[in-house]
Scaffold this motif. Structure first.
Motif, PDB file in Angstrom:
ATOM      1  N   ILE A   1       0.825  -1.221   0.000  1.00 18.75           N
ATOM      2  CA  ILE A   1       0.000   0.000   0.000  1.00 18.75           C
ATOM      3  C   ILE A   1       0.854   1.265   0.000  1.00 18.75           C
ATOM      4  CG2 ILE A   1      -1.770   1.286   1.265  1.00 18.75           C
ATOM      5  CD1 ILE A   1      -2.591  -1.461   2.516  1.00 18.75           C
ATOM      6  N   TYR A   2       1.876   1.262   0.856  1.00 28.75           N
ATOM      7  CA  TYR A   2       2.638   2.502   1.090  1.00 28.75           C
ATOM      8  C   TYR A   2       4.005   2.527   0.391  1.00 28.75           C
ATOM      9  CZ  TYR A   2      -0.849   3.031   4.784  1.00 28.75           C
ATOM     10  OH  TYR A   2      -2.029   3.143   5.478  1.00 28.75           O
ATOM     11  N   GLY A   3       4.429   1.389  -0.122  1.00 35.45           N
ATOM     12  CA  GLY A   3       5.744   1.331  -0.775  1.00 35.45           C
ATOM     13  C   GLY A   3       5.632   1.481  -2.274  1.00 35.45           C
ATOM     14  N   GLY A   4       6.345   0.610  -2.985  1.00 42.19           N
ATOM     15  CA  GLY A   4       6.268   0.631  -4.447  1.00 42.19           C
ATOM     16  C   GLY A   4       7.407   1.384  -5.108  1.00 42.19           C
ATOM     17  N   TRP A   5       8.415   1.737  -4.306  1.00 42.81           N
ATOM     18  CA  TRP A   5       9.530   2.506  -4.873  1.00 42.81           C
ATOM     19  C   TRP A   5      10.543   1.616  -5.580  1.00 42.81           C
ATOM     20  CZ3 TRP A   5       9.925   7.875  -4.605  1.00 42.81           C
ATOM     21  CH2 TRP A   5       8.923   8.515  -3.860  1.00 42.81           C
ATOM     22  N   GLY A   6      10.378   0.308  -5.471  1.00 38.70           N
ATOM     23  CA  GLY A   6      11.306  -0.600  -6.137  1.00 38.70           C
ATOM     24  C   GLY A   6      12.632  -0.653  -5.400  1.00 38.70           C
ATOM     25  N   SER A   7      13.646  -1.135  -6.097  1.00 36.50           N
ATOM     26  CA  SER A   7      14.969  -1.293  -5.464  1.00 36.50           C
ATOM     27  C   SER A   7      15.800  -0.025  -5.628  1.00 36.50           C
ATOM     28  CB  SER A   7      15.702  -2.479  -6.088  1.00 36.50           C
ATOM     29  OG  SER A   7      15.806  -2.293  -7.495  1.00 36.50           O
ATOM     30  N   LYS A   8      15.168   1.100  -5.412  1.00 39.59           N
ATOM     31  CA  LYS A   8      15.865   2.388  -5.540  1.00 39.59           C
ATOM     32  C   LYS A   8      16.941   2.481  -4.466  1.00 39.59           C
ATOM     33  CE  LYS A   8      16.011   6.334  -7.723  1.00 39.59           C
ATOM     34  NZ  LYS A   8      16.532   6.372  -9.064  1.00 39.59           N
ATOM     35  N   ALA A   9      18.130   2.927  -4.846  1.00 37.18           N
ATOM     36  CA  ALA A   9      19.232   3.040  -3.880  1.00 37.18           C
ATOM     37  C   ALA A   9      18.840   3.946  -2.723  1.00 37.18           C
ATOM     38  CB  ALA A   9      20.474   3.589  -4.573  1.00 37.18           C
ATOM     39  N   GLU A  10      19.281   3.559  -1.512  1.00 35.19           N
ATOM     40  CA  GLU A  10      18.919   4.363  -0.344  1.00 35.19           C
ATOM     41  C   GLU A  10      19.610   5.727  -0.400  1.00 35.19           C
ATOM     42  OE1 GLU A  10      22.227   2.457   2.738  1.00 35.19           O
ATOM     43  OE2 GLU A  10      20.086   2.249   3.146  1.00 35.19           O
ATOM     44  N   LEU A  11      19.035   6.669   0.291  1.00 28.74           N
ATOM     45  CA  LEU A  11      19.567   8.034   0.276  1.00 28.74           C
ATOM     46  C   LEU A  11      20.934   8.095   0.938  1.00 28.74           C
ATOM     47  CD1 LEU A  11      16.514  10.312   1.206  1.00 28.74           C
ATOM     48  CD2 LEU A  11      17.371   9.716  -1.045  1.00 28.74           C
ATOM     49  N   SER A  12      21.738   9.049   0.511  1.00 30.98           N
ATOM     50  CA  SER A  12      23.045   9.268   1.138  1.00 30.98           C
ATOM     51  C   SER A  12      22.842   9.934   2.494  1.00 30.98           C
ATOM     52  CB  SER A  12      23.908  10.165   0.238  1.00 30.98           C
ATOM     53  OG  SER A  12      23.298  11.453   0.150  1.00 30.98           O
ATOM     54  N   GLY A  13      23.910   9.956   3.290  1.00 32.81           N
ATOM     55  CA  GLY A  13      23.845  10.562   4.614  1.00 32.81           C
ATOM     56  C   GLY A  13      23.342  11.999   4.611  1.00 32.81           C
ATOM     57  N   PRO A  14      23.918  12.890   3.772  1.00 34.15           N
ATOM     58  CA  PRO A  14      23.461  14.285   3.758  1.00 34.15           C
ATOM     59  C   PRO A  14      21.982  14.431   3.413  1.00 34.15           C
ATOM     60  CG  PRO A  14      25.575  14.107   2.648  1.00 34.15           C
ATOM     61  CD  PRO A  14      25.131  12.710   2.936  1.00 34.15           C
ATOM     62  N   TRP A  15      21.486  13.593   2.469  1.00 36.01           N
ATOM     63  CA  TRP A  15      20.069  13.704   2.110  1.00 36.01           C
ATOM     64  C   TRP A  15      19.178  13.163   3.219  1.00 36.01           C
ATOM     65  CZ3 TRP A  15      18.121  17.023  -0.878  1.00 36.01           C
ATOM     66  CH2 TRP A  15      18.806  17.466  -2.017  1.00 36.01           C
ATOM     67  N   LEU A  16      19.626  12.118   3.901  1.00 40.18           N
ATOM     68  CA  LEU A  16      18.860  11.620   5.042  1.00 40.18           C
ATOM     69  C   LEU A  16      18.801  12.682   6.140  1.00 40.18           C
ATOM     70  CD1 LEU A  16      20.036   7.904   5.313  1.00 40.18           C
ATOM     71  CD2 LEU A  16      17.681   8.679   5.025  1.00 40.18           C
ATOM     72  N   ALA A  17      19.922  13.385   6.340  1.00 35.29           N
ATOM     73  CA  ALA A  17      19.954  14.462   7.340  1.00 35.29           C
ATOM     74  C   ALA A  17      18.954  15.559   6.955  1.00 35.29           C
ATOM     75  CB  ALA A  17      21.357  15.042   7.448  1.00 35.29           C
ATOM     76  N   HIS A  18      18.886  15.845   5.657  1.00 37.45           N
ATOM     77  CA  HIS A  18      17.934  16.854   5.166  1.00 37.45           C
ATOM     78  C   HIS A  18      16.492  16.412   5.403  1.00 37.45           C
ATOM     79  CE1 HIS A  18      16.158  19.958   2.735  1.00 37.45           C
ATOM     80  NE2 HIS A  18      15.638  19.077   1.897  1.00 37.45           N
TER      81      HIS A  18
END
Length: 511
Positions: A150-167
């Motif tokens: 229901i809430y996913g569906g993004w596929g095997s997209k690479a996880e965000l980098s540290g700076p973007w996760l911080a953002h």
């Protein structure tokens, strides 16, 4: 909220349209109200991440990060209106404006008082949807299989980098603050706090893992140029990589009001501690790799030489090949500095940023470093001591020399002069890289030579008077020449060698 997600997921799964999802163009060519709101907010909040126009920010931003921005704007722009409507409904101000009869107004008020849980459930559903949509984009592994559908569906997209996760953490924090300002009950917002904590932990984990990968690449930056202390730029580049990573995590690690420390659980502490050790181990492995790198890989590199000192490695105008021994010396020098300075500095940086288990990090790292240091040191000593030690026996007995039948001594023989010359060459080579390594290296070389001479003296069946005089003269000459590198153990070895030789009874022989 679901439409917001679907727009991004569709674009990820094959759409080549560059315009942002949800940028619904009206008949007059303007973006929809929500899109305008998102653009404005991105301009305000994302200013530090963008260069120039908003479009460039949109294209460079990872889809998940942009999605969280848009999603939270939808909630923050819509929910306050419903909340205020609910407050008006509960306190009766809504009815006093609309009801025609006082009896009817009382009926509405009574009805409203019976339904607070209904509205609370509606708000909770919105919060639940917000949190699960963000988890589906950033932390799909934390959702059940049904929720992922229901809430996913993004596929095997690479996880965000540290700076973007911080953002993203900052974005969700702003959302939380906006909802808190409406005085929504804390228990309804707790799921957002839990999400923020998990994202903070993930950000730290991802940043530390990325730092370890970056540290492995430092091997490519080694130019073998040494400064006056015998160091290349690698230790400082390593420390800089760690400090930059920690600096980027500063806002994530610091707790905002009502937030828990990411180090509150022992499991998280242990995980972070392991990741920190991995970063330092990665650099130690890099040094080991460099120490074993084939000579052909560095034939265009050279060691810087002090202009005032003799050029030991050929003309300054040429770029000589770095020998394997010289590489060992340079890496040993870097190891030495790492133990005395860099590891201590890094431990201070970890402590300053609130990391736990610093002693474990330092202990594990120091042990690994000492293992490498000792291994490389033994390798270097073997390459330098073996030829000198191996030349002693053939040199002593050259020309059919016999301790029982030899001429009156006139001085030390050539084998000893050659051994001393070889030791001086080792001294010069080590000194040209690192003054600190000289005593350590020379003591081991002298120890090896002393042990071999002791063995050779103890193997002699008998000495003539001249033989005893010659042997004592040569051992004493060697002992005097290397006196500044003598330890108690080496002195004992020389004494054992002298004990194997008959004592001198003649005064002129002693003189």
């Amino acid at each position: 909220m679901h439409s917001c997600k679907e727009g991004y997921v569709k674009e990820l799964k094959g759409s080549t349209i560059l315009q942002s999802p949800m940028l619904d163009v009206d008949s007059d060519g303007r973006p929809s109200p929500i899109a305008r709101l998102s653009q404005t907010a991105s301009l305000k909040r994302g200013s530090s991440f963008q260069s120039g126009r908003n479009d460039s920010w949109k294209y460079k931003t990872p889809p998940q990060a942009e999605f969280v921005e848009k999603l939270t704007k939808v909630v923050v722009s819509q929910l306050p209106n419903f909340w205020k409507l609910w407050i008006s409904y509960v306190n009766g101000s809504l009815f006093s404006e609309t009801a025609e009869k006082s009896g009817q107004m009382e009926k509405y008020r009574k009805n409203a008082k019976q339904k607070p849980n209904d509205f609370k459930k509606m708000i909770q559903e919105v919060m639940q949807c917000l949190v699960k949509l963000i988890r589906g984009a950033l932390l799909p592994s934390t959702l059940g299989q049904e929720d992922v559908m229901i809430y996913g569906g993004w596929g095997s997209k690479a996880e965000l980098s540290g700076p973007w996760l911080a953002h993203v953490v900052q974005t969700i924090r702003h959302t939380y603050e906006s909802l808190m300002a409406l005085e929504i009950p804390n228990d309804i917002l707790q799921s957002i706090q839990d999400l923020i904590l998990e994202l903070r932990e993930t950000c730290v984990k991802v940043t530390l893992q990325h730092t370890a990968e970056e540290v492995k690449k430092l091997a490519d930056k080694e130019d073998w140029m040494v400064d006056n202390e015998g160091l290349t730029t690698l230790p400082s580049q390593f420390e800089q990589s760690v400090t930059q990573a920690l600096q980027s995590l500063k806002s994530v690690i610091e707790c905002k009001p009502a937030e828990a420390s990411i180090f509150q659980h022992q499991k998280t502490q242990d995980r972070v501690c392991t990741l920190c050790i991995n970063i330092i181990q990665a650099f130690i492995s890099t040094l080991e790799y460099l120490s074993n790198k084939p000579e052909g890989d560095v034939d265009t590199m050279h060691v810087s030489a002090d202009i005032s000192s003799p050029d030991l490695f050929g003309s300054l105008n040429e770029e000589p090949t770095i020998s394997s021994e010289k590489k060992l010396l340079i890496v040993l020098s870097n190891c030495n500095y790492l133990e005395r300075h860099t590891l201590i500095n890094i431990a201070d940086h970890f402590e300053k940023h609130g990391f736990q288990g610093i002693e474990n990090i330092t202990k594990a790292s120091t042990e690994s470093l000492k293992e490498l240091d000792q291994s490389l040191f033994e390798k270097f000593i073997e390459s330098k001591a073996d030829p000198i030690v191996g030349s002693l026996e053939p040199g002593i007995y050259a020309g059919y020399f016999d301790w029982k039948d030899c001429l009156t001594p006139t001085g030390v023989r050539n084998y000893l002069k050659e051994a001393l010359a070889s030791m001086i060459a080792v001294h010069a080579e080590v000194f040209s890289i690192s003054k600190q390594l000289v005593p350590r290296v020379m003591s081991r070389i002298v120890e090896a030579v002393g042990e071999e001479l002791c063995r050779l003296m103890q193997c002699v069946s008998s000495f003539s008077r001249n033989g005893a005089l010659q042997a004592r003269l040569e051992i004493c000459a060697l002992k005097d020449a290397v006196s500044i590198y003598l330890t108690d153990e080496i002195r004992s070895t020389f004494d054992q060698a002298l004990d194997a030789i008959p004592q001198l009874s003649n005064g002129s022989d002693k003189k």
